[in-house]
Design a protein around this motif. Sequence first.
Motif, PDB file in Angstrom:
ATOM      1  N   MET A  61       0.840  -1.196   0.000  1.00 58.95           N
ATOM      2  CA  MET A  61       0.000   0.000   0.000  1.00 58.95           C
ATOM      3  C   MET A  61       0.877   1.249   0.000  1.00 58.95           C
ATOM      4  N   ARG A  62       0.438   2.272  -0.757  1.00 57.72           N
ATOM      5  CA  ARG A  62       1.111   3.560  -0.790  1.00 57.72           C
ATOM      6  C   ARG A  62       0.238   4.588  -0.084  1.00 57.72           C
ATOM      7  N   VAL A  96      -7.547   0.759   6.356  1.00 63.83           N
ATOM      8  CA  VAL A  96      -6.545   0.691   5.292  1.00 63.83           C
ATOM      9  C   VAL A  96      -6.341  -0.751   4.839  1.00 63.83           C
ATOM     10  N   ALA A  97      -6.280  -1.688   5.796  1.00 62.71           N
ATOM     11  CA  ALA A  97      -6.110  -3.097   5.451  1.00 62.71           C
ATOM     12  C   ALA A  97      -7.279  -3.602   4.616  1.00 62.71           C
ATOM     13  N   GLN A  98      -8.491  -3.161   4.946  1.00 62.91           N
ATOM     14  CA  GLN A  98      -9.665  -3.570   4.177  1.00 62.91           C
ATOM     15  C   GLN A  98      -9.627  -2.992   2.762  1.00 62.91           C
ATOM     16  N   LEU A  99      -9.180  -1.747   2.635  1.00 59.51           N
ATOM     17  CA  LEU A  99      -9.064  -1.142   1.311  1.00 59.51           C
ATOM     18  C   LEU A  99      -8.010  -1.849   0.462  1.00 59.51           C
ATOM     19  N   ALA A 100      -6.926  -2.257   1.107  1.00 60.23           N
ATOM     20  CA  ALA A 100      -5.901  -3.012   0.378  1.00 60.23           C
ATOM     21  C   ALA A 100      -6.485  -4.309  -0.161  1.00 60.23           C
ATOM     22  N   ASP A 101      -7.269  -4.996   0.657  1.00 57.64           N
ATOM     23  CA  ASP A 101      -7.909  -6.235   0.213  1.00 57.64           C
ATOM     24  C   ASP A 101      -8.902  -5.989  -0.917  1.00 57.64           C
ATOM     25  N   ALA A 102      -9.491  -4.775  -0.938  1.00 57.20           N
ATOM     26  CA  ALA A 102     -10.475  -4.432  -1.965  1.00 57.20           C
ATOM     27  C   ALA A 102      -9.826  -3.930  -3.249  1.00 57.20           C
ATOM     28  N   GLY A 103      -8.496  -3.827  -3.267  1.00 56.73           N
ATOM     29  CA  GLY A 103      -7.804  -3.473  -4.495  1.00 56.73           C
ATOM     30  C   GLY A 103      -7.287  -2.052  -4.590  1.00 56.73           C
ATOM     31  N   ARG A 109       1.959  15.048  13.660  1.00 55.79           N
ATOM     32  CA  ARG A 109       0.819  14.198  13.323  1.00 55.79           C
ATOM     33  C   ARG A 109       1.164  13.269  12.172  1.00 55.79           C
ATOM     34  N   LEU A 110       1.867  13.786  11.173  1.00 52.57           N
ATOM     35  CA  LEU A 110       2.301  12.929  10.074  1.00 52.57           C
ATOM     36  C   LEU A 110       3.210  11.807  10.564  1.00 52.57           C
ATOM     37  N   GLU A 111       4.073  12.121  11.491  1.00 51.10           N
ATOM     38  CA  GLU A 111       4.993  11.109  12.023  1.00 51.10           C
ATOM     39  C   GLU A 111       4.235  10.018  12.763  1.00 51.10           C
ATOM     40  N   ARG A 112       3.205  10.408  13.530  1.00 49.22           N
ATOM     41  CA  ARG A 112       2.415   9.397  14.249  1.00 49.22           C
ATOM     42  C   ARG A 112       1.634   8.518  13.267  1.00 49.22           C
ATOM     43  N   LEU A 113       1.093   9.121  12.235  1.00 49.97           N
ATOM     44  CA  LEU A 113       0.366   8.346  11.222  1.00 49.97           C
ATOM     45  C   LEU A 113       1.295   7.369  10.507  1.00 49.97           C
ATOM     46  N   ALA A 114       2.461   7.839  10.150  1.00 49.13           N
ATOM     47  CA  ALA A 114       3.430   6.979   9.456  1.00 49.13           C
ATOM     48  C   ALA A 114       3.843   5.810  10.321  1.00 49.13           C
ATOM     49  N   THR A 115       4.039   6.048  11.599  1.00 51.94           N
ATOM     50  CA  THR A 115       4.427   4.972  12.524  1.00 51.94           C
ATOM     51  C   THR A 115       3.340   3.919  12.601  1.00 51.94           C
ATOM     52  N   ALA A 116       2.078   4.354  12.685  1.00 51.59           N
ATOM     53  CA  ALA A 116       0.966   3.414  12.809  1.00 51.59           C
ATOM     54  C   ALA A 116       0.779   2.591  11.530  1.00 51.59           C
ATOM     55  N   LEU A 117       1.036   3.197  10.387  1.00 48.44           N
ATOM     56  CA  LEU A 117       0.748   2.543   9.108  1.00 48.44           C
ATOM     57  C   LEU A 117       1.939   1.827   8.474  1.00 48.44           C
TER      58      LEU A 117
END
Length: 280
Positions: A1-2, A245-252, A268-276
């Motif tokens: 995922m990107r 995000v995982a569900q969207l990846a499964d959906a293509g 906030r960007l750093e926290r999001l990047a860490t989680a994902l």
Amino acid sequence: MRFAFMPILSDEPSSWPQLLAMFQAADEMGFFESGWLFDHSSSAAVNTSGPCYETWTVMAALAHATSRLRLGTMVLAVARRHPALLAQMALTLDTIAQGRLELGIGAGWRELDHLPQGIPFGTPASRADRLDEGCEILVRLLSGHTVSTHGRFFTLTAARCDVPPVQRPHPPICIGGGGERRTLRTAARWAQHWNHPGGRVEDFSRKRLLLLRCCAQLGRDPSEITTSATIPGEDSAPERMVEEVAQLADAGADLVVLRIRPPHEAARLERLATALEPLR
């Protein structure tokens, strides 16, 4: 995922220095491939407080202030800028950005982004027709063609752009919207990227399959079109965001665009990047 991000308006306004710092931080991080900006005429159009900066002016400033991050519009309303002018703007900005522009365009969905400025809004059908006609003109001009046409919405006489495209054959066009009768077909004809602007994963999955069907009918290779979905970037509730995000990846989905409310801070960007990061 990107992954990509898009700061949005809310009742807690962000200043230009905050937006600039956020995009520069993302440019240095490497996690996000692109940053996107909305296209609204005023904060009143979306029921929030300001300031609401003009999209293209901000894009030009960000292009000069960053070096890696791709920059996109999510999405420009086609009626607000004549496609001949927009093509020249896009090629100029792509030159400034050294080939990092993502040109997002859509039919437009808010009357308040149009009528106060004297711009016709129209019915959903007429807006869809205007988008398709505008995209055809854009693609031809961006690709270096001289265009003469007398259409329902736009008339051009030997129009051309003198600025050569940095990205070949032209900067990628992202069409945003989920209209199942017209918008998806327009995306299948002209887009290199289709964005689902939000909603349930099931809706994204159904519309993606309709896009693939339109591609088959038009003889278009669907692998030429990036598919993305826009979702809330929830650094305060990362588990829910990661699950979606995982569900969207499964959906293509190829790309997820995180919609970020103020405060627009690099942390906030750093926290999001860490989680994902595990899903990348």
